[in-house]
Write an enzyme that holds these catalytic residues in place. Sequence first.
Site, short mmCIF file in Angstrom:
data_model
loop_
_atom_site.label_atom_id
_atom_site.label_comp_id
_atom_site.label_asym_id
_atom_site.label_seq_id
_atom_site.Cartn_x
_atom_site.Cartn_y
_atom_site.Cartn_z
N THR A 125 -54.09 -26.55 37.41
CA THR A 125 -54.95 -27.72 37.64
C THR A 125 -54.21 -28.69 38.53
O THR A 125 -52.99 -28.85 38.37
CB THR A 125 -55.33 -28.43 36.32
OG1 THR A 125 -55.84 -29.74 36.64
CG2 THR A 125 -54.16 -28.62 35.37
N ASP A 127 -54.38 -31.73 38.28
CA ASP A 127 -54.12 -32.97 37.52
C ASP A 127 -52.73 -33.02 36.89
O ASP A 127 -52.24 -34.10 36.54
CB ASP A 127 -55.17 -33.13 36.41
CG ASP A 127 -56.59 -33.16 36.96
OD1 ASP A 127 -56.76 -33.53 38.14
OD2 ASP A 127 -57.53 -32.82 36.22
P1 ADP Z 1 -60.20 -27.72 33.44
O1 ADP Z 1 -59.94 -26.37 32.89
O2 ADP Z 1 -59.91 -27.82 34.89
O3 ADP Z 1 -59.57 -28.80 32.60
P2 ADP Z 1 -62.83 -28.40 32.24
O4 ADP Z 1 -62.30 -29.45 31.33
O5 ADP Z 1 -64.08 -28.70 32.95
O6 ADP Z 1 -61.78 -27.97 33.39
O7 ADP Z 1 -63.02 -27.07 31.38
C1 ADP Z 1 -63.46 -25.89 31.99
C2 ADP Z 1 -64.31 -25.11 31.04
O8 ADP Z 1 -63.56 -24.74 29.88
C3 ADP Z 1 -65.50 -25.86 30.46
O9 ADP Z 1 -66.59 -25.94 31.36
C4 ADP Z 1 -65.83 -24.98 29.27
O10 ADP Z 1 -66.50 -23.80 29.67
C5 ADP Z 1 -64.43 -24.61 28.79
N1 ADP Z 1 -64.06 -25.51 27.68
C6 ADP Z 1 -63.65 -26.79 27.79
N2 ADP Z 1 -63.47 -27.33 26.57
C7 ADP Z 1 -63.78 -26.37 25.68
C8 ADP Z 1 -63.83 -26.30 24.25
N3 ADP Z 1 -63.51 -27.37 23.49
N4 ADP Z 1 -64.19 -25.13 23.67
C9 ADP Z 1 -64.53 -24.06 24.42
N5 ADP Z 1 -64.52 -24.07 25.76
C10 ADP Z 1 -64.17 -25.19 26.40
O1 F6P Z 2 -59.55 -31.35 37.10
C1 F6P Z 2 -59.52 -31.38 38.49
C2 F6P Z 2 -60.41 -32.48 39.01
O2 F6P Z 2 -60.37 -32.45 40.43
C3 F6P Z 2 -60.10 -33.89 38.50
O3 F6P Z 2 -59.01 -34.47 39.16
C4 F6P Z 2 -61.41 -34.59 38.75
O4 F6P Z 2 -61.58 -35.69 37.89
C5 F6P Z 2 -62.42 -33.51 38.46
O5 F6P Z 2 -61.74 -32.26 38.61
C6 F6P Z 2 -63.63 -33.54 39.34
O6 F6P Z 2 -64.52 -32.59 38.88
P1 F6P Z 2 -65.72 -31.98 39.72
O7 F6P Z 2 -65.13 -31.07 40.76
O8 F6P Z 2 -66.53 -31.26 38.71
O9 F6P Z 2 -66.42 -33.15 40.36
#
Ligand code: ADP
Ligand code: F6P
Length: 323
Positions: A125, A127
């Site tokens: 990520t 972040d």
């Molecule tokens: P990142 O992995 O970049 O942090 P997200 O927070 O959007 O991105 O999470 C990506 C995906 O992971 C979500 O759209 C969902 O499908 C899955 N996910 C996130 N949180 C949960 C959870 N609490 N339980 C199961 N799946 C999850």
């Molecule tokens: O997690 C990566 C990231 O680029 C964050 O920095 C930002 O807040 C978010 O994803 C943006 O999400 P999306 O691409 O769904 O607008």
Amino acid sequence: MKSMAVLTSGGDAPGMNAAIRSVVRVGIDKGWQIMGIRHGYSGLITNNVIPLGARDVSGIIQQGGTMLGSARCPEFKTMEGRQQALRVLQEHKIEALVIIGGGGSQTGAHALSQMGFPVIGVASTIDNDLYGSDITIGVDTALNIALEAIDRLKVTALSHERAFLIEVMGRDCGYLALMAGIAGGAEAIVIPEVETDPETLADELRSAYERGQAHALVVVAEGAKYNAAALADYFKEHKERLGFDLRVTTLGHVQRGGAPSAYDRLLATRLGADAVERLTLGEHGVLVGFVKGEPTATPLTEVVSNKKPLDLRLLELARMLAR
Ligand code: ADP
Ligand code: F6P
């Protein structure tokens, strides 16, 4: 032949392709058949599964994004969604899954692991907010993109004697803003971890103006209580407090789309390979991250129940440098 699958989930990050390539080629070397799941957890639920051979991942190491596609998939947060995903995995006789993604994706990986399926996460990520990895795939490239933008904005800031608010991504984490601010020589850095009110920031900029500085750059994390838009609103009302004329630039998704740096390609290659090697030895239920310069496994239960701290001594360093 045993079969393993790989998917990329959440926000795309430069280097994800290098990680996929590494999983596929090291996996084949270790005797696995490799399947790709398209569009993250959505592809698991909708049965969007493709075989991946060594040639299918040719020419991708230098490309940003992810050749498998990524997605946010709310259905996966439900038990029914995950049960459907398990049915798809069983249908394809897939015995293990590599999940390349950030904090949310690894929470999903943990949930699947708790249901008895062998998974390994790979920390990816922009972040850099993932517990279990000092640095995650994509951060270095995103940081360099932010830095290039800051350097360019500095040119205009200097020519016009202006202040610039530059908003960078990072969700709730100030890592990108803090590092970009230090490396870009910012006058001030605004991050979610330390509340900065507009009045304090105005005083800092005013003081830079009165010291005769010809410009001022403020790097603002998107997740800060006062983000760039909120700060700009305040400064619109209180122009006299600033001294400088002000402009605002939000970098947004520009930070995610770059070609991966050498660092990210190498990191992704090493973490992808390590994940496959661990699965081959029967290890699972862990996140593979980079700790003290080595690929390191941390149990997913620990990853999802801990928050990675930001080193706030660096904010103090940034303050000392902005004189
Ligand atoms: P990142 O992995 O970049 O942090 P997200 O927070 O959007 O991105 O999470 C990506 C995906 O992971 C979500 O759209 C969902 O499908 C899955 N996910 C996130 N949180 C949960 C959870 N609490 N339980 C199961 N799946 C999850
Ligand atoms: O997690 C990566 C990231 O680029 C964050 O920095 C930002 O807040 C978010 O994803 C943006 O999400 P999306 O691409 O769904 O607008």
